[in-house]
Design a protein around this motif. Structure first.
Motif, short mmCIF file in Angstrom:
data_model
loop_
_atom_site.label_atom_id
_atom_site.label_comp_id
_atom_site.label_asym_id
_atom_site.label_seq_id
_atom_site.Cartn_x
_atom_site.Cartn_y
_atom_site.Cartn_z
N MET A 142 -5.93 -5.04 24.81
CA MET A 142 -5.78 -4.32 23.85
C MET A 142 -4.62 -3.25 23.81
O MET A 142 -3.78 -3.16 22.64
CB MET A 142 -7.04 -3.44 23.62
CG MET A 142 -8.41 -4.32 23.18
SD MET A 142 -7.85 -5.61 22.10
CE MET A 142 -7.86 -4.52 20.43
N ARG A 143 -4.21 -2.97 24.92
CA ARG A 143 -2.97 -2.10 25.20
C ARG A 143 -1.69 -2.72 24.64
O ARG A 143 -0.52 -2.32 24.31
CB ARG A 143 -2.69 -1.45 26.40
CG ARG A 143 -3.65 -0.60 26.96
CD ARG A 143 -3.66 0.05 28.27
NE ARG A 143 -5.09 0.59 28.85
CZ ARG A 143 -5.15 1.04 30.03
NH1 ARG A 143 -4.08 0.68 30.97
NH2 ARG A 143 -6.35 1.40 30.44
N GLN A 144 -1.71 -4.21 25.36
CA GLN A 144 -0.47 -5.04 25.03
C GLN A 144 -0.51 -5.61 23.68
O GLN A 144 0.67 -5.74 23.18
CB GLN A 144 -0.70 -6.43 26.02
CG GLN A 144 -0.57 -5.72 27.44
CD GLN A 144 0.68 -5.14 27.86
OE1 GLN A 144 1.72 -5.92 27.69
NE2 GLN A 144 0.63 -4.02 28.49
N ARG A 145 -1.83 -5.72 22.95
CA ARG A 145 -1.64 -6.59 21.59
C ARG A 145 -1.76 -5.19 20.71
O ARG A 145 -1.12 -5.50 19.44
CB ARG A 145 -2.78 -7.48 21.58
CG ARG A 145 -2.96 -8.35 22.55
CD ARG A 145 -1.75 -9.60 22.17
NE ARG A 145 -1.81 -10.76 23.01
CZ ARG A 145 -2.02 -11.92 22.51
NH1 ARG A 145 -2.15 -12.20 21.12
NH2 ARG A 145 -1.91 -12.80 23.18
N GLY A 146 -2.52 -4.35 21.02
CA GLY A 146 -2.79 -3.35 19.79
C GLY A 146 -1.65 -2.09 19.63
O GLY A 146 -0.80 -2.19 20.32
N GLN A 147 -1.52 -1.95 18.41
CA GLN A 147 -0.56 -0.76 18.04
C GLN A 147 -1.28 0.49 17.82
O GLN A 147 -0.71 1.46 17.46
CB GLN A 147 0.18 -1.12 16.75
CG GLN A 147 0.95 -2.51 17.07
CD GLN A 147 1.86 -2.54 17.93
OE1 GLN A 147 2.57 -1.57 18.18
NE2 GLN A 147 1.96 -3.65 18.69
N SER A 148 -2.44 0.66 17.91
CA SER A 148 -3.16 1.76 17.76
C SER A 148 -4.02 2.38 18.99
O SER A 148 -4.16 1.81 19.86
CB SER A 148 -4.44 1.72 16.73
OG SER A 148 -4.01 1.11 15.41
N PRO A 191 5.01 -0.63 26.95
CA PRO A 191 4.24 0.49 26.18
C PRO A 191 2.80 0.46 26.61
O PRO A 191 2.04 1.60 26.43
CB PRO A 191 4.49 -0.03 24.74
CG PRO A 191 4.58 -1.41 24.78
CD PRO A 191 5.34 -1.85 26.11
N GLY A 192 1.94 -0.41 27.12
CA GLY A 192 0.76 -0.44 27.51
C GLY A 192 0.73 0.01 29.03
O GLY A 192 -0.83 0.25 29.52
N ASN A 193 1.67 0.49 29.70
CA ASN A 193 1.36 0.83 31.08
C ASN A 193 0.90 2.28 30.99
O ASN A 193 1.47 3.36 31.07
CB ASN A 193 2.87 0.84 32.00
CG ASN A 193 2.80 0.89 33.43
OD1 ASN A 193 2.63 2.04 33.76
ND2 ASN A 193 2.79 -0.20 34.27
#
Length: 462
Positions: A87-93, A394-396
């Protein structure tokens, strides 16, 4: 090992199906270490009564698992954390914590069968929270789910919180038939309201069109009924899996690096010291040894390892990144003693930039560079380097944490908001979440005295 990888791929496809996302390659590699030896597994994770662990690292998500313990989903941890990763890698929210955790629990209890994946079953590891047989044996009520006690670190409270978040999420996902309507639009509107800073309790009643007590009654009735699961047809993974036998130097470096990631310096050195200087790959081992020896206080040994590493041309990004971190560590010690060394600064910067050029997706190179820039007072340059890393990953979690707290330290908390919101939503550290929450709360009460990024470079950190 191949069965584990096939299970992970099937679970990934099921998660993407449920979240209505395209099945494509990930932009961040997941690393899985599968141990046939329970003794070796325990050396790394410190315990042997679990199926595996999942942890965030500077180099992306990492799973340790061991053989002969059943499915990866048995303990919940691996699938739960993998959902967060996807979800961190795919989501923008950035979702509220109850949904982030509830949705991960909702999917983590997946049961893999020959021709499909069953979604929505009650997590076996949360059954006590539904037993009603003592403290922590009931899901938290809705009010506390929406506005939890962020200072309560009790395992019983956490268990009740996760159970309550799972129940609410299950109802919003699969309860349409029971409720007579879908809550998809209400949920979307509610998340939008939270992003705009609305109170989570008042906004819930407004956007769902019913009081908290009414929704709580619905949840109670739902929990007493038959909680249904659904089957997602995902056939067994039949694609080939490429394999390659590692050289001894490669194997020792990987194991040493992961031991160091888990703060086990002694175990890391045990592997890295096995490096064979007559074979390819020795420099990676020596460069990491230099950083470890420096961090553990053995400066003469660290210097020897660094000198040996530099005796040959550096052609691997990991060698360059760890050498840069070694120089940055020495520079930090000099700065702490009110001294400065241009040679150390240049060594950190040059090796960090070389690592980034060789592999722009490898975060440790950026990390070494921004540390050197911060030590040299180049605060705006350091921020730009951190943001260049953020564009890559951005998801790290580690990167979001560093960015949020760094901006707050230079009095630019106004720019830190999105990163700190991610820390609150993602981190399992109560201390980190509390610190980030306090900064975010302070932003509601006062505005930043700075109006531009350029001014942030002039403000000294405390």
């Amino acid at each position: 090992m191949s069965n584990l990888l096939r299970d992970m791929e099937r679970f990934r496809q099921a998660v993407l199906f449920v979240t209505r996302q395209e099945v494509t390659l990930e932009n961040q590699r997941l690393q899985v270490f599968y141990f046939n030896s329970s003794r070796q597994f325990k050396e790394f994770v410190g315990k042997d009564h679990i199926a595996g662990i999942y942890t965030d690292t500077w180099e992306g998500p990492l799973i340790f698992a061991k053989a002969n313990v059943g499915s990866l989903s048995d303990g919940g941890v691996t699938f739960h954390e993998y959902v967060h990763h996807l979800m961190r890698q795919r989501g923008q929210s950035t979702y509220p914590k109850w949904f982030s955790e509830g949705f991960a629990e909702f999917l983590a209890s997946a049961r893999l069968t020959k021709d499909g994946v069953w979604i929505g079953e009650v997590p076996k590891w949360r059954l006590y929270a539904f037993s009603g047989k003592g403290a922590g044996s009931r899901p938290l009520p809705l009010r506390e789910i929406l506005k939890p006690d962020t200072e309560n670190y009790s395992p019983l409270y956490a268990n009740s919180y996760y159970a309550g978040a799972w129940l609410l999420t299950h109802y919003l996902q699969f309860g349409a038939g029971y409720a007579g309507k879908s809550y998809d639009q209400e949920t979307s509107n509610y998340f939008h309201a939270l992003k705009n800073g609305e109170d989570p309790l008042k906004a819930f009643e407004e956007h769902y069109g019913k009081s908290l007590d009414e929704m709580q009654a619905e949840l109670n009735r739902y929990a007493r009924g038959q909680l249904r699961s659904r089957k997602v047809t995902i056939p067994e993974y039949q694609e080939g899996i490429q394999t390659r036998k590692l050289s001894n130097n490669e194997r020792n470096f990987l194991l040493g690096e992961k031991a160091w990631t888990l703060d086990n310096g002694e175990l890391a050195e045990e592997y890295l010291n096995k490096a064979d200087k007559k074979s390819a790959g020795w420099q990676e081992n020596y460069a990491l040894l230099a950083e470890i020896k420096l961090r553990t206080g053995d400066e003469p040994a660290a210097a020897r390892m660094a000198d040996i590493t530099k005796s040959a041309k550096i052609e691997d990004y990991r060698t360059a990144a760890n050498l840069a971190l070694y120089y940055a560590g020495k520079l930090h010690a000099k700065k702490k003693a009110s001294e400065w060394d241009d040679i150390l600064y240049r060594g950190a910067v040059q090796n960090a930039k070389a690592a980034i050029e060789m592999n722009p997706a490898h975060l440790p190179g950026y990390r070494a560079l921004w540390i050197a820039q911060q030590l040299n007072g180049e605060r705006l340059e350091a921020f730009k380097t951190m943001m260049a890393a953020y564009q890559r990953e951005p998801g790290n979690l580690f990167l979001n944490t560093k960015l949020g707290f760094y901006l707050e330290s230079i009095d630019r908390a106004d720019l830190a908001r999105p990163f700190l919101e991610n820390v609150v939503a993602w981190s399992h550290s109560g201390e980190q979440r509390s610190r980030a929450k306090k900064i975010l709360d302070s932003l509601e009460a006062e505005a930043s005295p700075y109006d531009s990024e350029e001014e942030a470079g002039e403000k000294k950190s405390g």
